[in-house]
Design a protein around this motif. Structure first.
Motif, PDB file in Angstrom:
ATOM      1  N   UNK A   1      58.706 -16.871  -7.357  1.00  0.00           N
ATOM      2  CA  UNK A   1      58.826 -16.097  -6.123  1.00  0.00           C
ATOM      3  C   UNK A   1      57.489 -16.072  -5.404  1.00  0.00           C
ATOM      4  N   UNK A   2      57.549 -16.093  -4.074  1.00  0.00           N
ATOM      5  CA  UNK A   2      56.291 -16.273  -3.369  1.00  0.00           C
ATOM      6  C   UNK A   2      56.257 -15.795  -1.947  1.00  0.00           C
ATOM      7  N   UNK A   3      57.040 -14.810  -1.588  1.00  0.00           N
ATOM      8  CA  UNK A   3      56.899 -14.199  -0.257  1.00  0.00           C
ATOM      9  C   UNK A   3      56.044 -12.939  -0.442  1.00  0.00           C
ATOM     10  N   UNK A   4      56.620 -11.761  -0.351  1.00  0.00           N
ATOM     11  CA  UNK A   4      55.814 -10.552  -0.524  1.00  0.00           C
ATOM     12  C   UNK A   4      55.387 -10.321  -1.966  1.00  0.00           C
ATOM     13  N   UNK A   5      56.118 -10.889  -2.918  1.00  0.00           N
ATOM     14  CA  UNK A   5      55.818 -10.598  -4.320  1.00  0.00           C
ATOM     15  C   UNK A   5      55.727 -11.873  -5.146  1.00  0.00           C
ATOM     16  N   UNK A   6      54.662 -11.963  -5.910  1.00  0.00           N
ATOM     17  CA  UNK A   6      54.475 -13.057  -6.863  1.00  0.00           C
ATOM     18  C   UNK A   6      55.044 -12.641  -8.214  1.00  0.00           C
ATOM     19  N   UNK A   7      55.135 -13.593  -9.121  1.00  0.00           N
ATOM     20  CA  UNK A   7      55.585 -13.249 -10.466  1.00  0.00           C
ATOM     21  C   UNK A   7      54.605 -12.288 -11.127  1.00  0.00           C
ATOM     22  N   UNK A   8      53.328 -12.427 -10.824  1.00  0.00           N
ATOM     23  CA  UNK A   8      52.322 -11.509 -11.371  1.00  0.00           C
ATOM     24  C   UNK A   8      52.590 -10.077 -10.909  1.00  0.00           C
ATOM     25  N   UNK A   9      52.920  -9.912  -9.632  1.00  0.00           N
ATOM     26  CA  UNK A   9      53.241  -8.576  -9.115  1.00  0.00           C
ATOM     27  C   UNK A   9      54.431  -7.981  -9.863  1.00  0.00           C
ATOM     28  N   UNK A  10      55.452  -8.791 -10.044  1.00  0.00           N
ATOM     29  CA  UNK A  10      56.678  -8.329 -10.697  1.00  0.00           C
ATOM     30  C   UNK A  10      56.405  -7.960 -12.153  1.00  0.00           C
ATOM     31  N   UNK A  11      55.680  -8.823 -12.855  1.00  0.00           N
ATOM     32  CA  UNK A  11      55.380  -8.557 -14.268  1.00  0.00           C
ATOM     33  C   UNK A  11      54.551  -7.291 -14.434  1.00  0.00           C
ATOM     34  N   UNK A  12      53.577  -7.083 -13.550  1.00  0.00           N
ATOM     35  CA  UNK A  12      52.735  -5.891 -13.644  1.00  0.00           C
ATOM     36  C   UNK A  12      53.559  -4.629 -13.414  1.00  0.00           C
ATOM     37  N   UNK A  13      54.368  -4.632 -12.353  1.00  0.00           N
ATOM     38  CA  UNK A  13      55.180  -3.459 -12.046  1.00  0.00           C
ATOM     39  C   UNK A  13      56.156  -3.161 -13.182  1.00  0.00           C
ATOM     40  N   UNK A  14      56.772  -4.191 -13.698  1.00  0.00           N
ATOM     41  CA  UNK A  14      57.752  -4.016 -14.773  1.00  0.00           C
ATOM     42  C   UNK A  14      57.117  -3.407 -16.016  1.00  0.00           C
ATOM     43  N   UNK A  15      55.962  -3.909 -16.409  1.00  0.00           N
ATOM     44  CA  UNK A  15      55.304  -3.411 -17.624  1.00  0.00           C
ATOM     45  C   UNK A  15      54.795  -1.987 -17.434  1.00  0.00           C
ATOM     46  N   UNK A  16      54.282  -1.678 -16.253  1.00  0.00           N
ATOM     47  CA  UNK A  16      53.755  -0.339 -15.999  1.00  0.00           C
ATOM     48  C   UNK A  16      54.880   0.700 -15.985  1.00  0.00           C
ATOM     49  N   UNK A  17      56.009   0.347 -15.402  1.00  0.00           N
ATOM     50  CA  UNK A  17      57.146   1.272 -15.388  1.00  0.00           C
ATOM     51  C   UNK A  17      57.680   1.470 -16.808  1.00  0.00           C
ATOM     52  N   UNK A  18      57.763   0.388 -17.561  1.00  0.00           N
ATOM     53  CA  UNK A  18      58.244   0.492 -18.944  1.00  0.00           C
ATOM     54  C   UNK A  18      57.343   1.394 -19.780  1.00  0.00           C
ATOM     55  N   UNK A  19      56.045   1.379 -19.449  1.00  0.00           N
ATOM     56  CA  UNK A  19      55.089   2.219 -20.174  1.00  0.00           C
ATOM     57  C   UNK A  19      54.983   3.621 -19.593  1.00  0.00           C
ATOM     58  N   UNK A  20      55.769   3.893 -18.537  1.00  0.00           N
ATOM     59  CA  UNK A  20      55.784   5.211 -17.899  1.00  0.00           C
ATOM     60  C   UNK A  20      54.419   5.603 -17.336  1.00  0.00           C
TER      61      UNK A  20
END
Length: 438
Positions: free
Chosen positions: A56-75
């Motif tokens: 993915x490469x418009x507003x969000x990169x895979x790095x953005x997605x991975x960071x958000x996902x891990x941070x939410x999972x960690x609360x």
């Protein structure tokens, strides 16, 4: 004739006598033609046809997605707070299930009840559908729950199958730009969902090109047959944002390059030389005035929001508009945030647009207007470019004032739907920090 010449001389004398410590002609009398031949510092080059896009490469990169996902999972805050913003927008029910069904229309109308389109406006519906699809796509990326993915593609498929055109008076170009980049970003996030049939993705890509890009292109080429300076910067920028996103989604390098080329050398106010009209130095170093600063702050903040969209989409494809002209987008953000967030005075150079006339002061109309736009700019300049904190202090104030940054809400309409938001979840790289003392 003599009287007219004397009046003109008097006006020019008045303008040039109200300067600061810099040459008054250069400093206080800006027009869109002043920067046409200016050599701008950047390293952006048009990539050849056939150059693959990053997905993915418009507003969000895979790095953005991975960071958000891990941070939410960690609360972890502020990311978990950004996630809570999404699921309380009204596009989800009390059990956090998708609550908006597809509601595609044959026409998207902005500028209706006119000789160009007799039917009434319905663009708020399209905007909400785009925002819902985008938020469902983000929810799928964060949770892996396919109920969100299915809700997103149900909306996207319905629009690709049903909607045939954008209609209205000249305001149709705003619809093409704003909802174009939003629908395209929703599609870009969903392109790797196994449940989205290849033929449906292809149909969606074609829809974005045939319906939205067609209007984007016509606007930038023709500007409704008006003088190219007639339309304020946000008009061009919205259509450029759409073209970039559609080019990425559709793997169409020519569309993407057209938008990049316009940003660099276009004739209208969406060319960055015309969007950002003056960079200050001396005591005001780090600030830059934009083309709509003297109009009103509602539109001035929209310009900053769209510049963030454009810079992020191009950055994810390897083009550094964030760094263009020595980080001039940051300077424009700082100028706008200093005036609208910190509520402090900023310098202003006289700006004379041949169509809209002379602006002699920064506009107070809608001062304090806030949009969900600071996170993406602050995150990049502070954590990717590692700019010294003193150069990001007012943008950071915007972040801290809004965090967690809002997403579009199902109960709103109009300008509240111009930007996608959700920036705390998707862009934050650190917890809230204090702005440095000026």
């Amino acid at each position: 004739m003599k009287t007219k010449n004397m009046l003109l001389f008097g006006l020019l004398f008045f303008v040039s006598s109200c300067g600061d410590d810099i040459d008054p002609i250069e400093r206080d009398w800006q027009t869109p033609s002043d920067n046409v031949n200016e050599e701008i510092q950047h390293d952006i080059t048009l990539k050849p046809e056939g150059t693959a896009f990053i997905h993915p490469g418009a507003l969000h990169s895979q790095e953005d997605i991975d960071r958000a996902k891990s941070k939410v999972a960690a609360n972890e805050s502020p990311w978990i707070d950004g996630w809570e913003k999404i699921v309380t927008t009204g596009f989800f029910d009390g059990e956090r299930k998708p609550s908006l069904s597809p509601n595609a229309t044959v026409k998207i109308i902005r500028g209706g009840n006119t000789i160009w389109e007799p039917e009434p406006d319905n663009y708020n519906n399209a905007a909400k559908q785009a925002h819902a699809a985008y938020q469902y796509a983000l929810a799928w990326k964060i949770t892996n729950d396919t109920q969100y993915a299915q809700a997103a593609i149900n909306i996207l498929n319905a629009w690709a199958q049903t909607c045939k055109s954008l209609n209205g008076d000249s305001n149709v170009s705003l619809a093409a730009g704003l909802y174009g980049y939003q629908f395209a970003n929703a599609g870009e996030l969903m392109r790797d969902y196994a449940g989205w049939a290849a033929e449906d993705l292809a149909a969606y890509q074609k829809w974005m090109v045939d319906v939205f890009y067609k209007v984007n292109n016509d606007f930038l080429v023709r500007h409704h047959d008006a003088d190219v300076m007639n339309y304020w910067a946000n008009w061009d920028l919205a259509n450029i944002a759409s073209m970039l996103a559609i080019g990425i989604l559709a793997d169409n390098r020519s569309i993407y390059n057209q938008a990049v080329e316009y940003l660099l050398e276009g004739e209208g106010n969406g060319c960055l030389k015309n969007t950002i009209v003056h960079v200050f130095d001396g005591d005001n170093e780090g600030l830059a005035q934009i083309q709509e600063s003297g109009r009103d702050q509602g539109h001035a903040t929209l310009v900053i929001g769209l510049l963030g969209v454009i810079a992020q989409q191009t950055w994810n494809q390897g083009d550094d508009f964030y760094g263009y002209n020595d980080n001039v987008i940051l300077k424009a953000s700082e100028y706008t945030a200093k005036y609208n967030v910190a509520m402090l005075d900023v310098p202003f150079v006289y700006y004379n647009n041949p169509i809209h006339g002379l602006h002699t002061t920064i506009a107070e109309d809608q001062r304090g207007k806030q949009r969900p736009m600071w996170e993406v700019l602050y995150a990049h300049y502070s954590s990717v470019k590692n700019v010294e904190p003193k150069w990001t202090q007012y943008t950071l104030m915007g972040v801290n004032q809004q965090r967690p940054e809002t997403c579009a809400n199902a109960s709103t309409g109009g300008g509240d739907l111009d930007l996608l938001g959700c920036g705390t979840l998707m862009y934050a790289r650190q917890t809230t920090v204090e702005s440095p003392v000026e």
